[in-house]
Motif scaffolding. Sequence first.
Motif, PDB file in Angstrom:
ATOM      1  N   THR A  37       0.813  -1.223   0.000  1.00 16.68           N
ATOM      2  CA  THR A  37       0.000   0.000   0.000  1.00 16.68           C
ATOM      3  C   THR A  37       0.848   1.276   0.000  1.00 16.68           C
ATOM      4  OG1 THR A  37      -0.181  -0.077   2.405  1.00 16.68           O
ATOM      5  CG2 THR A  37      -1.971  -1.079   1.145  1.00 16.68           C
ATOM      6  N   GLY A 132      -0.898   1.710   6.329  1.00 18.17           N
ATOM      7  CA  GLY A 132      -1.811   1.443   5.225  1.00 18.17           C
ATOM      8  C   GLY A 132      -2.286   0.017   5.271  1.00 18.17           C
ATOM      9  N   ASP A 133      -3.007  -0.300   6.338  1.00 17.56           N
ATOM     10  CA  ASP A 133      -3.486  -1.661   6.557  1.00 17.56           C
ATOM     11  C   ASP A 133      -4.536  -1.617   7.658  1.00 17.56           C
ATOM     12  OD1 ASP A 133      -2.442  -4.729   6.062  1.00 17.56           O
ATOM     13  OD2 ASP A 133      -3.435  -4.405   7.974  1.00 17.56           O
ATOM     14  N   SER A 134      -5.668  -2.252   7.399  1.00 14.19           N
ATOM     15  CA  SER A 134      -6.790  -2.107   8.333  1.00 14.19           C
ATOM     16  C   SER A 134      -6.556  -2.775   9.688  1.00 14.19           C
ATOM     17  CB  SER A 134      -8.065  -2.651   7.707  1.00 14.19           C
ATOM     18  OG  SER A 134      -7.900  -4.012   7.406  1.00 14.19           O
ATOM     19  N   GLY A 148      -5.988   1.964  10.530  1.00 16.79           N
ATOM     20  CA  GLY A 148      -5.575   1.783   9.144  1.00 16.79           C
ATOM     21  C   GLY A 148      -5.936   2.989   8.309  1.00 16.79           C
ATOM     22  N   ILE A 149      -5.106   3.273   7.313  1.00 16.70           N
ATOM     23  CA  ILE A 149      -5.351   4.392   6.410  1.00 16.70           C
ATOM     24  C   ILE A 149      -5.146   3.923   4.975  1.00 16.70           C
ATOM     25  CG2 ILE A 149      -4.711   6.182   8.083  1.00 16.70           C
ATOM     26  CD1 ILE A 149      -1.921   6.305   6.850  1.00 16.70           C
ATOM     27  N   GLY A 150      -5.613   4.730   4.025  1.00 15.55           N
ATOM     28  CA  GLY A 150      -5.422   4.413   2.618  1.00 15.55           C
ATOM     29  C   GLY A 150      -4.097   4.976   2.114  1.00 15.55           C
TER      30      GLY A 150
ATOM     31  N   GLY B  80     -13.943  -4.086   5.356  1.00 17.34           N
ATOM     32  CA  GLY B  80     -12.758  -4.941   5.236  1.00 17.34           C
ATOM     33  C   GLY B  80     -11.488  -4.153   5.007  1.00 17.34           C
ATOM     34  N   SER B  82      -8.215  -2.014   3.948  1.00 18.94           N
ATOM     35  CA  SER B  82      -8.105  -0.566   3.712  1.00 18.94           C
ATOM     36  C   SER B  82      -7.630  -0.222   2.300  1.00 18.94           C
ATOM     37  CB  SER B  82      -7.118   0.020   4.724  1.00 18.94           C
ATOM     38  OG  SER B  82      -5.841  -0.591   4.568  1.00 18.94           O
ATOM     39  N   GLU B  84      -6.750   1.150  -0.990  1.00 18.51           N
ATOM     40  CA  GLU B  84      -7.301   2.264  -1.776  1.00 18.51           C
ATOM     41  C   GLU B  84      -7.509   1.833  -3.223  1.00 18.51           C
ATOM     42  OE1 GLU B  84      -5.787   5.953  -0.342  1.00 18.51           O
ATOM     43  OE2 GLU B  84      -6.036   6.962  -2.268  1.00 18.51           O
ATOM     44  N   HIS B  85      -6.964   0.655  -3.547  1.00 19.74           N
ATOM     45  CA  HIS B  85      -7.180   0.078  -4.875  1.00 19.74           C
ATOM     46  C   HIS B  85      -8.680  -0.093  -5.149  1.00 19.74           C
ATOM     47  CE1 HIS B  85      -3.338  -1.080  -3.166  1.00 19.74           C
ATOM     48  NE2 HIS B  85      -2.849  -1.294  -4.362  1.00 19.74           N
ATOM     49  N   ILE B 106     -13.112   3.401   6.273  1.00 13.28           N
ATOM     50  CA  ILE B 106     -11.849   3.623   5.548  1.00 13.28           C
ATOM     51  C   ILE B 106     -12.139   3.778   4.058  1.00 13.28           C
ATOM     52  CG2 ILE B 106      -9.511   2.760   5.090  1.00 13.28           C
ATOM     53  CD1 ILE B 106      -9.609   1.174   7.659  1.00 13.28           C
ATOM     54  N   ASN B 110     -11.131   6.922   1.694  1.00 19.75           N
ATOM     55  CA  ASN B 110     -10.332   6.717   0.484  1.00 19.75           C
ATOM     56  C   ASN B 110     -11.069   7.226  -0.754  1.00 19.75           C
ATOM     57  OD1 ASN B 110      -8.233   5.537   1.893  1.00 19.75           O
ATOM     58  ND2 ASN B 110      -8.916   3.429   1.503  1.00 19.75           N
TER      59      ASN B 110
END
Lengths: 464, 193
Positions: A37, A132-134, A148-150, B80, B82, B84-85, B106, B110
């Motif tokens: 990510t 970048g991970d939930s 988590g973030i995008g 589920g 995160s 951004e894809h 999230i 995004n």
Amino acid sequence: MPRTLFEKIWDAHLVRAATADTPATLYVDLHLIHEVTSPQAFTWLRERNLKVRRPARTVATMDHSTPTTPRNKEGKIPVLDNAAAAQIAQLETNCKDFGIELFSLGTEGQGIVHVIGPELGVTQPGQVIVCGDSHTSTHGAFGALAFGIGTSEVSHVLATQSLLQNKPKTLAVTVEGQLKPGVTAKDVVLAVIARLGIGGGTGHVIEYRGSAIRALSMEERMTVCNMSIEAGARAGMIAPDEITFEYLKGRPRAPQGAAWDKAVAAWRALPSDPGATYDREEKFDAAAIEPMITYGTNPGMGMAIGAKVPAPANASDVKALAYMGIKGDEPLLGHKVDVVFIGSCTNSRMSDLRAAATIFKGRKVAPGVRALIVPGSQRIKKAAEAEGLDRVFTEAGAEWREAGCSMCIAMNGDQLKPGQYAVSTSNRNFEGRQGAGGRTFLASPLTAAASAVTGKVTDSRSLV
Amino acid sequence: MEPIKTFTSKTVALPTENIDTDQIIPARFLKATSKNGLGKVLFADWRFTADGALKPEFALNKPEAAGARVLVAGDNFGCGSSREHAPWALYDYGFRAVISTSIADIFKNNSLKNGLLPIAVDAATHAKLLAAPNAEVTISLEAQTVTLGDGTVAKFVVDPFSRYCLLNGIDELQFLLSQDAEISAFEKKLEAK
Ligand code: SF4
């Protein structure tokens, strides 16, 4: 006014308070990154000629797309997939160009991002931690605000060490009493998610409290906080206490000497004040929680392992059960199993491996079943081998692998074949999550190991 | 980023609840190092068979869905992972808005950063939209309304800052960068502790 743990951390990290028109700006103490990510975020930094503002507050590892196959003769872990290799190479370049510490594939500190943070002691109480991970929610086990973030937000944090945030609501999940033997932290969190539902925590930060939570070890607390996102909550947290400090003391990146004493004194002020209020509360009786298992295609579709699968209530349930190839109103106990996966940021730590080993010891993986045991980090792998756990697994006929996300996300070669059934200790049973067409029952390491040796969905208590 | 103001489009409906980002774009496609071109693999396992053939019964594959820029989905869309894809793939495919009764946190954040409007409407409006797939709707971000063919007007809310950014085609990073002095002051305080 009395404040909750969440409110204390939030307030202490406000660079700029929210206004009627703009969100709050929150300072980030620790930014964890991984290969999947982050590539686009670095591209955007380059396009705008920006630097990483605080490389020392950024830690990188590789975990998602890395293979977990055993090492070759040269002691290297070969990456066979070209796209994954490119992604890994890109992370190496990005970390070098921007001065970020990287724990690369196969090296001592490498592992699943949510396993290595606590292991190194970079995860600490009172911090704001993002990745970048939930499942960044895992780090909340230490009394941190972790979410988590995008990838766009990854670029924001790289460039400014800050994040724009709207304040979430608070949800207290209180679990009182004592868990029964054979009931684990995984069962607690699956029971919480089964009640809240997969969207039930949306917009909230969960604080887990109560005597049953306080009695958990740090590894167990991480398992609980890890799955907060599966109820829709971006973060889950637990007040730091002596168990937390004990775990952190002496870790490579934990404060040392006088700095340690000062840090602990500050951490002691973090727990929610008496009389602090939450937007919502849910109460659970620990003694009533059974070993849990999921039967559907989201983690909220869970039940006590001895229960019958609920009859479908709507079209989405019908679709889920059709995908799973199971019927409502029938038990899951005894259902055939093709693969057992023990690993992931939910359940790949020493206590998980030890629990699984108690079942595998002196038993064999059932004929036709493939069992994968994947330690969460290289350090765990080494420690488990020092204890002889690897031999317990291999003698039983299970595969002992290199560290990584592995079959939790199935983007690294470890995956289910279409139609296969797996009992997995990971956190998601979405359609195809463990491989296109694969079908996942989520459960604890005890249940997974018991199912591996019988070849059927099994309550581990029936084996002892 | 292109500003979004008001647009009219037909819808396509996926009534399934709790559609997670692993369905929107399966993990095996996350090895990409760019955000472009992911529309090809949007809903890959629902759109295509294992050998790559289109599944004709899937809503997006029906001829009447062609050109739809608004996706109407069941409750709790985007839960589920995160990744951004997910909004990148939806945008690249051509979608500019997703309507549901609720949208996961999230995914919502995004989407707002990628020109995809996450819209939560009341259950009655949602039911009407699901009952009439491929009907035309008009979405106004300025008025924060969705107008249905029968004249029903449903309100939705986008937080004021994201709305400002989307209406003006501004990105949030610029706003954060402009707070440099405050961030430095905060860091000084932190070091002094
Ligand atoms: S183990 Fe699974 S859930 Fe955890 S970080 Fe890796 S892919 Fe994500």
